[in-house]
Design an enzyme around this catalytic site. Sequence first.
Site, PDB file in Angstrom:
ATOM      1  N   GLU A 167       0.848  -1.279   0.046  1.00 21.00           N
ATOM      2  CA  GLU A 167       0.091   0.004   0.074  1.00 21.00           C
ATOM      3  C   GLU A 167       0.808   1.196   0.047  1.00 21.00           C
ATOM      4  O   GLU A 167       1.909   1.316   0.695  1.00 21.00           O
ATOM      5  CB  GLU A 167      -0.902   0.011   1.336  1.00 21.00           C
ATOM      6  CG  GLU A 167      -1.868  -1.082   1.344  1.00 21.00           C
ATOM      7  CD  GLU A 167      -1.397  -2.304   1.974  1.00 21.00           C
ATOM      8  OE1 GLU A 167      -2.097  -3.413   1.814  1.00 21.00           O
ATOM      9  OE2 GLU A 167      -0.211  -2.133   2.659  1.00 21.00           O
ATOM     10  N   SER A 178      -1.603 -12.458  -5.025  1.00 21.34           N
ATOM     11  CA  SER A 178      -2.532 -12.879  -3.870  1.00 21.34           C
ATOM     12  C   SER A 178      -2.829 -11.806  -2.831  1.00 21.34           C
ATOM     13  O   SER A 178      -3.869 -11.843  -2.321  1.00 21.34           O
ATOM     14  CB  SER A 178      -2.005 -14.213  -3.347  1.00 21.34           C
ATOM     15  OG  SER A 178      -1.517 -15.205  -4.267  1.00 21.34           O
ATOM     16  N   TYR A 179      -1.607 -11.045  -2.532  1.00 18.38           N
ATOM     17  CA  TYR A 179      -1.918 -10.121  -1.439  1.00 18.38           C
ATOM     18  C   TYR A 179      -3.111  -9.012  -1.910  1.00 18.38           C
ATOM     19  O   TYR A 179      -3.781  -8.802  -0.949  1.00 18.38           O
ATOM     20  CB  TYR A 179      -0.722  -9.579  -1.300  1.00 18.38           C
ATOM     21  CG  TYR A 179      -0.717  -8.367  -0.195  1.00 18.38           C
ATOM     22  CD1 TYR A 179      -0.491  -8.574   1.221  1.00 18.38           C
ATOM     23  CD2 TYR A 179      -1.025  -7.066  -0.308  1.00 18.38           C
ATOM     24  CE1 TYR A 179      -0.642  -7.826   2.132  1.00 18.38           C
ATOM     25  CE2 TYR A 179      -1.107  -6.050   0.626  1.00 18.38           C
ATOM     26  CZ  TYR A 179      -0.754  -6.252   1.833  1.00 18.38           C
ATOM     27  OH  TYR A 179      -0.907  -5.315   2.818  1.00 18.38           O
ATOM     28  N   HIS A 180      -2.896  -8.761  -3.212  1.00 25.38           N
ATOM     29  CA  HIS A 180      -3.858  -7.553  -3.514  1.00 25.38           C
ATOM     30  C   HIS A 180      -5.437  -8.168  -3.936  1.00 25.38           C
ATOM     31  O   HIS A 180      -6.275  -7.308  -4.284  1.00 25.38           O
ATOM     32  CB  HIS A 180      -3.363  -7.075  -4.613  1.00 25.38           C
ATOM     33  CG  HIS A 180      -2.315  -5.794  -4.077  1.00 25.38           C
ATOM     34  ND1 HIS A 180      -2.601  -4.975  -3.383  1.00 25.38           N
ATOM     35  CD2 HIS A 180      -1.012  -5.774  -4.504  1.00 25.38           C
ATOM     36  CE1 HIS A 180      -1.293  -4.043  -3.272  1.00 25.38           C
ATOM     37  NE2 HIS A 180      -0.466  -4.676  -4.069  1.00 25.38           N
ATOM     38  N   ARG A 208      -2.727  -5.788   5.238  1.00 28.27           N
ATOM     39  CA  ARG A 208      -3.720  -6.787   5.335  1.00 28.27           C
ATOM     40  C   ARG A 208      -3.283  -7.684   6.532  1.00 28.27           C
ATOM     41  O   ARG A 208      -3.824  -8.588   6.976  1.00 28.27           O
ATOM     42  CB  ARG A 208      -3.735  -7.474   4.165  1.00 28.27           C
ATOM     43  CG  ARG A 208      -4.561  -7.067   2.978  1.00 28.27           C
ATOM     44  CD  ARG A 208      -4.880  -8.038   1.929  1.00 28.27           C
ATOM     45  NE  ARG A 208      -5.757  -9.023   2.286  1.00 28.27           N
ATOM     46  CZ  ARG A 208      -6.165 -10.126   1.501  1.00 28.27           C
ATOM     47  NH1 ARG A 208      -5.517 -10.232   0.337  1.00 28.27           N
ATOM     48  NH2 ARG A 208      -6.808 -11.184   1.815  1.00 28.27           N
TER      49      ARG A 208
END
Length: 390
Positions: A280, A294-296, A327
């Site tokens: 971010e 995957s994180y986003h 996250r």
Amino acid sequence: MESIVYKVIEDSANSDKIFCKFLSANDTGETGGHQSGIYIPKNSFSLIFDTLGVKGENKESSNKIKWQDDFETEAHFKYYGQGTRNEYRITGFGKNFPFLKPSFTGSLIILLKQKDTSYKGYVLETEDEIEYFLNYFGITPTETNRLINTEIDNSEEKEKLAIQDFIRKLKTDFPSSVEMSLTAQRIQNLVFDHEEDIQLRPDDKLLDWTEVEYRLFRAIEHSRYSVLINNDFSDVDKFIELANQVLNRRKSRAGKSLEHHLSSLFLGNSITFTSQAITEGNKKPDFIFPSIESYHNASFPVDKLASLAAKTTCKDRWRQILNEADRLRSKNKFLCTLQQGISAAQLEEMKREKVVLVVPEKYIKTYPEKYQHEIWTVKKFIEYIKEIEG
């Protein structure tokens, strides 16, 4: 930066022997095994005695040590050879000696045996001071707890030949940090022929690669700068310019080395990851598992995500990792380091912030005993990531 680190380097030039180590929890009294003094490994016995100790006999001598270029203590150099003990220590610092306290765990102690056989001692507390000292001598934290060899390391013949061959074929002044790390891995794997250690003993492999890289780097420095250094400089400005160039290159390389070697360990263990990805804003953790995509992906389960920061030393800078991935704010934040020893107070603060240290297995014993079981080895972290990645 405090002027004390410059004084250390100045005094090192007049020293016959230079010894440094990170103060462990045992040295500073944070473990039940505190022995009232500083442990000196057998590989450095010549710092305090002319000959090796003889098993079954104790021996002792006294010498003054001037600390921080400020005050002196009457130190006792001891070899304990009776019973089950077989070790060297420096004791007798006195009750008011400031540096053998729990808060100094993880600080770097430097002992200098001067050419006139007198002794000087320094303790560096901040990471900037410690890194400046290590970079000046071109050594890694893995090469502490021993006498510093100020010459090019006399490594095994095969390693020396492989390094010389690489330097001879170099088309540039200095290779990139990635090429440097990958070359060190290739040479280490070639010389010692245990590539399977990537899976079986990743903690040892990480340290082996790191040490070979420093030897490779020093050899390249020697080939590039020895002629310049051996000739007289026409003026001070040119000398300072070269010195700054050398130190800046050492600092830059050291900052990326750990990250490159961890990447190779993860690839060698079939782990999926993204390095230096943006989470971010301008936040950029060193590693995201299994990927930044995957994180986003908001539908991807958080319990299948993980992040890892890589810092060669982290005595103070560990707080920088706390907000690198929004996250994962409620999850453990993993931090891999080559730091040897951190005070109990700092470890307690890390625990409150859910920071889990990942440390090469042989270094865990340098931490306060109360916290050793909470520190992860590199192998344990790899197994954890493989588990969540399925």
